[in-house]
Design an enzyme around this catalytic site. Structure first.
Site, PDB file in Angstrom:
ATOM      1  CD  GLU A  83      -3.016   1.105   2.229  1.00 30.14           C
ATOM      2  OE1 GLU A  83      -3.151   0.084   2.923  1.00 30.14           O
ATOM      3  OE2 GLU A  83      -3.723   2.119   2.360  1.00 30.14           O
ATOM      4  CE  LYS A 108      -6.338  -1.293   5.476  1.00 32.99           C
ATOM      5  NZ  LYS A 108      -5.472  -0.466   4.615  1.00 32.99           N
ATOM      6  CG  HIS A 124      -3.443   7.628  -0.213  1.00 36.94           C
ATOM      7  ND1 HIS A 124      -3.945   7.919   1.012  1.00 36.94           N
ATOM      8  CD2 HIS A 124      -3.121   6.310  -0.160  1.00 36.94           C
ATOM      9  CE1 HIS A 124      -3.941   6.834   1.769  1.00 36.94           C
ATOM     10  NE2 HIS A 124      -3.446   5.846   1.085  1.00 36.94           N
ATOM     11  CG  ASP A 169       0.859 -16.026  12.007  1.00 37.28           C
ATOM     12  OD1 ASP A 169       0.014 -15.347  11.391  1.00 37.28           O
ATOM     13  OD2 ASP A 169       0.655 -17.199  12.355  1.00 37.28           O
TER      14      ASP A 169
HETATM   15  P1  NAD Z   1       9.064 -22.594  16.606  1.00 35.74           P
HETATM   16  O1  NAD Z   1       8.504 -23.848  17.170  1.00 35.74           O
HETATM   17  O2  NAD Z   1       9.636 -22.642  15.224  1.00 35.74           O
HETATM   18  O3  NAD Z   1      10.203 -22.014  17.570  1.00 35.74           O
HETATM   19  C1  NAD Z   1      10.040 -21.914  18.926  1.00 35.74           C
HETATM   20  C2  NAD Z   1      11.021 -22.852  19.619  1.00 35.74           C
HETATM   21  O4  NAD Z   1      12.355 -22.389  19.446  1.00 35.74           O
HETATM   22  C3  NAD Z   1      10.813 -22.875  21.109  1.00 35.74           C
HETATM   23  O5  NAD Z   1       9.813 -23.794  21.441  1.00 35.74           O
HETATM   24  C4  NAD Z   1      12.188 -23.251  21.649  1.00 35.74           C
HETATM   25  O6  NAD Z   1      12.319 -24.649  21.766  1.00 35.74           O
HETATM   26  C5  NAD Z   1      13.149 -22.776  20.555  1.00 35.74           C
HETATM   27  N1  NAD Z   1      13.961 -21.606  20.949  1.00 35.74           N
HETATM   28  C6  NAD Z   1      15.289 -21.424  20.710  1.00 35.74           C
HETATM   29  N2  NAD Z   1      15.724 -20.255  21.184  1.00 35.74           N
HETATM   30  C7  NAD Z   1      14.647 -19.646  21.731  1.00 35.74           C
HETATM   31  C8  NAD Z   1      14.454 -18.377  22.367  1.00 35.74           C
HETATM   32  N3  NAD Z   1      15.447 -17.494  22.553  1.00 35.74           N
HETATM   33  N4  NAD Z   1      13.215 -18.062  22.796  1.00 35.74           N
HETATM   34  C9  NAD Z   1      12.178 -18.912  22.631  1.00 35.74           C
HETATM   35  N5  NAD Z   1      12.312 -20.118  22.047  1.00 35.74           N
HETATM   36  C10 NAD Z   1      13.535 -20.488  21.582  1.00 35.74           C
HETATM   37  O7  NAD Z   1       8.031 -21.407  16.592  1.00 35.74           O
HETATM   38  P2  NAD Z   1       6.900 -20.905  17.559  1.00 35.74           P
HETATM   39  O8  NAD Z   1       7.274 -19.514  17.912  1.00 35.74           O
HETATM   40  O9  NAD Z   1       6.587 -21.841  18.663  1.00 35.74           O
HETATM   41  O10 NAD Z   1       5.653 -20.888  16.561  1.00 35.74           O
HETATM   42  C11 NAD Z   1       5.534 -19.911  15.584  1.00 35.74           C
HETATM   43  C12 NAD Z   1       4.920 -20.472  14.313  1.00 35.74           C
HETATM   44  O11 NAD Z   1       3.680 -21.127  14.595  1.00 35.74           O
HETATM   45  C13 NAD Z   1       4.613 -19.397  13.324  1.00 35.74           C
HETATM   46  O12 NAD Z   1       5.129 -19.790  12.079  1.00 35.74           O
HETATM   47  C14 NAD Z   1       3.078 -19.376  13.278  1.00 35.74           C
HETATM   48  O13 NAD Z   1       2.618 -18.950  12.007  1.00 35.74           O
HETATM   49  C15 NAD Z   1       2.737 -20.790  13.572  1.00 35.74           C
HETATM   50  N6  NAD Z   1       1.397 -21.127  14.088  1.00 35.74           N
HETATM   51  C16 NAD Z   1       0.512 -20.176  14.531  1.00 35.74           C
HETATM   52  C17 NAD Z   1      -0.722 -20.552  15.052  1.00 35.74           C
HETATM   53  C18 NAD Z   1      -1.662 -19.490  15.569  1.00 35.74           C
HETATM   54  O14 NAD Z   1      -1.300 -18.323  15.613  1.00 35.74           O
HETATM   55  N7  NAD Z   1      -2.883 -19.834  16.020  1.00 35.74           N
HETATM   56  C19 NAD Z   1      -1.059 -21.900  15.136  1.00 35.74           C
HETATM   57  C20 NAD Z   1      -0.135 -22.842  14.692  1.00 35.74           C
HETATM   58  C21 NAD Z   1       1.101 -22.455  14.188  1.00 35.74           C
END
Ligand code: NAD
Length: 421
Positions: free
Chosen positions: A84, A262, A376, A278
Site C-alpha cells: 500500500e 485498520k 496518497h 505471522d
Molecule cells: P518454533 O517452534 O519454530 O520455535 C520456537 C522454539 O524455538 C521454542 O519452542 C524453543 O524450543 C526454541 N527456541 C530457541 N531459542 C529460543 C528463544 N530465545 N526463545 C524462545 N524459544 C527459543 O516457533 P513458535 O514460535 O513456537 O511458533 C511460531 C509459528 O507457529 C509461526 O510460524 C506461526 O505462524 C505458527 N502457528 C501459529 C498458530 C496461531 O497463531 N494460532 C497456530 C499454529 C502455528
C-alpha cells in the site's frame, strides 16, 4: 553492532536513487555485502518449497524504510513490507513529529502466551476444576518436559487458569496454560504442550478433550507505546483539537474504530511481514483485544497535555518472535531484523507498538486536516499511469499531469498517454 549515535533522520532519503538508499542503510545497520546481495535477489525457490506446500513461485512485495523513529531513546530505521502506497511515508512523518519530544516510549509485558484445553462430558465441573488446580505442579511439569530449550532459557509453562463455560445444554471446562515463550511467537511451543496435556486432563476430570490449541487473544502479552506529538508541528492547537474530535468517533463507534484500527495495522503488519512473523495472528489478537470490554473500540487513546500537545498511547497484544517460524529461515526477514538492530522479541514488540501509534497518528492527523487523499495522490497517480499502460519513461509524465489537473482517473490517464505517443 549498531552504534547508538546514528540518526534515523536522514533528510531527503526519499529523493535518492535506490542504490544510494541501500548504501545509507548498509552504513546505518552495519550490513555486509552478503546482506546486500540477499536484499537484492529473489528468495530461493527451494526455500519456498520447504516453507509451504505445492509451491509454484514467489510473490514479491516492496520493502521500504521508515525514517525518523526514536524508540526508548534509540534511533531506529524501520523496514516495512507492504503493497500500500503512503504507509511508509506516513509513518516517517509521524515519527518526525514525535521525535521533537523524544520519540516513542514503550512498556512490554512478559511474553506469556495462552494455550487452551477444552474439556467436555464432565458430570461435576466444579469438582473436576478443583482437581485440575490441585494438580497444577504436575501439569506444569509435564508441559515443561515438552520444551527443554524454552525452560533452560527461563521460559516455559508458568501457570494455569481454569474456566467453566456454559452453553444452553452443557457445561465445559476450559483450561488455560500460561507459557512464557521468551523470544518466540510461541504457537508451536504452546500447541505441543497443550496436546501433551490432553490425556492427563481426561484422566483427572473423567471427561474428554476436544480442542487443544493456542489462543490468539494474547492479552497477557501486551505492548504499549506512548508519544507526544508537538502542537506547533501539527499546525497549532486547533489541529490538536480537530484530531481529538476525529479520534472520539473511533472511541465510541465500531464502524469508525474498524477503519481506525485498520490504519494501525497498516504499519504493524508491514513490520510483521518484513520480519517474517505471522500477521494473521497479530491481526486476530489486535481486533479481539479491541473488543475486550464488550464493544469494539480504538486500540489507541489520545489526550491533550498541559502545553496543548497531543499525547497518544497504544496498547495491544504483540505475539511476535525473533526465533522460530519463517523469520528464522527467510533471508530478507533475517536482514530486516538486522536493520532494526533487535536482539529480542521484546525489542521487536517495542518497534511494533511504536509503528502502530505512528501510523495511527499520521492517518487521523491527515483525516482531521487535509484529508487522506492528498498524501496518497503522488504514488496513486503513478499506479494509475501504470494501469493505463505507461512505460518506465512515461509514468512520471502521465502522473504529473494527472496531479496537475487534480483528476487522477484511469480514463484521463489513457487520454494523456495517447497524446504523448
Ligand atoms: P518454533 O517452534 O519454530 O520455535 C520456537 C522454539 O524455538 C521454542 O519452542 C524453543 O524450543 C526454541 N527456541 C530457541 N531459542 C529460543 C528463544 N530465545 N526463545 C524462545 N524459544 C527459543 O516457533 P513458535 O514460535 O513456537 O511458533 C511460531 C509459528 O507457529 C509461526 O510460524 C506461526 O505462524 C505458527 N502457528 C501459529 C498458530 C496461531 O497463531 N494460532 C497456530 C499454529 C502455528
Amino acid at each position: 553492532m549498531q552504534s547508538n549515535k546514528k540518526s534515523s533522520k536522514i533528510s531527503g532519503f526519499y529523493k535518492l536513487p535506490i542504490e544510494k538508499r541501500i548504501e545509507l542503510i548498509k552504513e546505518f545497520a552495519d550490513l555486509n555485502d552478503q546482506d546486500i546481495s540477499d536484499l537484492k535477489k529473489p528468495i530461493d525457490m527451494g526455500l519456498s518449497d520447504r516453507m509451504i506446500e505445492n509451491v509454484i513461485g514467489n510473490f514479491e512485495m516492496p520493502i521500504g524504510i521508515a525514517m525518523n523513529f526514536i524508540i526508548n531513546g534509540k534511533d531506529k530505521l524501520i523496514p516495512m513490507s507492504t503493497e500500500e502506497s503512503s504507509v511508509v511515508a506516513a509513518a516517517s512523518n509521524a515519527a518526525k513529529i514525535a521525535r521533537i519530544h523524544g520519540g516513542f516510549k514503550t512498556s512490554i509485558s512478559n511474553p506469556i502466551m495462552i494455550g487452551q484445553i477444552q474439556i467436555l462430558g464432565v458430570s461435576d465441573v466444579a469438582t473436576a476444576a478443583n482437581k485440575i488446580i490441585e494438580q497444577k505442579k504436575d501439569i506444569l511439569h509435564v508441559a515443561n518436559a515438552q520444551d527443554k530449550i524454552l525452560v533452560d532459557l527461563g521460559g516455559g509453562a508458568k501457570d494455569i487458569e481454569v474456566r467453566i463455560l456454559e452453553t444452553s445444554n452443557e457445561k465445559m471446562i476450559v483450561v488455560h496454560l500460561l507459557v512464557d515463550v521468551r523470544d518466540a511467537m510461541g504457537a508451536n511451543a504452546v500447541n505441543t504442550m497443550v496436546e501433551a496435556l490432553a490425556p492427563i486432563m481426561e484422566e483427572l476430570t473423567g471427561g474428554y478433550i476436544r480442542l487443544k490449541i493456542l489462543s490468539n487473544l494474547a492479552d497477557k502479552r501486551i505492548a504499549k507505546a506512548t508519544a507526544i506529538f508537538d502542537k506547533e508541528a501539527m499546525g497549532g492547537e486547533k489541529n490538536v483539537d480537530a484530531f481529538l474530535e476525529s479520534y472520539t468517533l473511533a472511541k465510541i463507534d465500531p464502524y469508525r474504530a474498524a477503519t481506525h484500527n485498520k490504519g494501525i495495522m497498516n504499519g504493524i503488519d508491514s513490520v510483521i511481514i518484513a520480519t517474517g512473523n505471522d500477521f494473521r495472528a497479530i491481526e486476530a489478537g489486535a481486533h479481539a483485544y479491541a473488543a475486550k470490554d464488550g464493544q469494539y473500540t480504538s486500540l489507541t487513546t489520545y489526550h491533550k497535555d498541559g502545553q496543548g500537545n497531543l499525547v497518544g498511547e497504544i496498547a495491544l497484544p504483540v505475539a511476535v518472535g525473533i526465533v522460530g517460524g519463517a523469520g528464522s529461515i527467510h533471508p530478507k526477514a533475517k536482514l530486516c531484523k538486522k536493520i532494526l538492530g533487535i536482539t529480542s522479541a521484546k525489542e521487536l514488540s517495542e518497534v511494533i507498538a511504536s509503528v502502530g501509534l505512528a501510523q495511527n497518528f499520521a492517518a487521523v492527523f491527515a483525516l482531521s486536516t487535509v484529508g487522506i487523499q492528498k498524501g496518497h495522490m503522488s504514488l496513486h497517480a503513478k499506479n494509475i499511469a501504470m494501469m493505463a499502460g505507461a512505460n518506465e519513461d512515461e509514468i512520471d509524465q502521465v502522473a504529473d499531469q494527472l496531479i496537475k489537473e487534480q483528476n487522477v482517473k484511469l480514463d484521463r490517464a489513457k487520454e494523456i498517454l495517447a497524446s504523448l505517443r
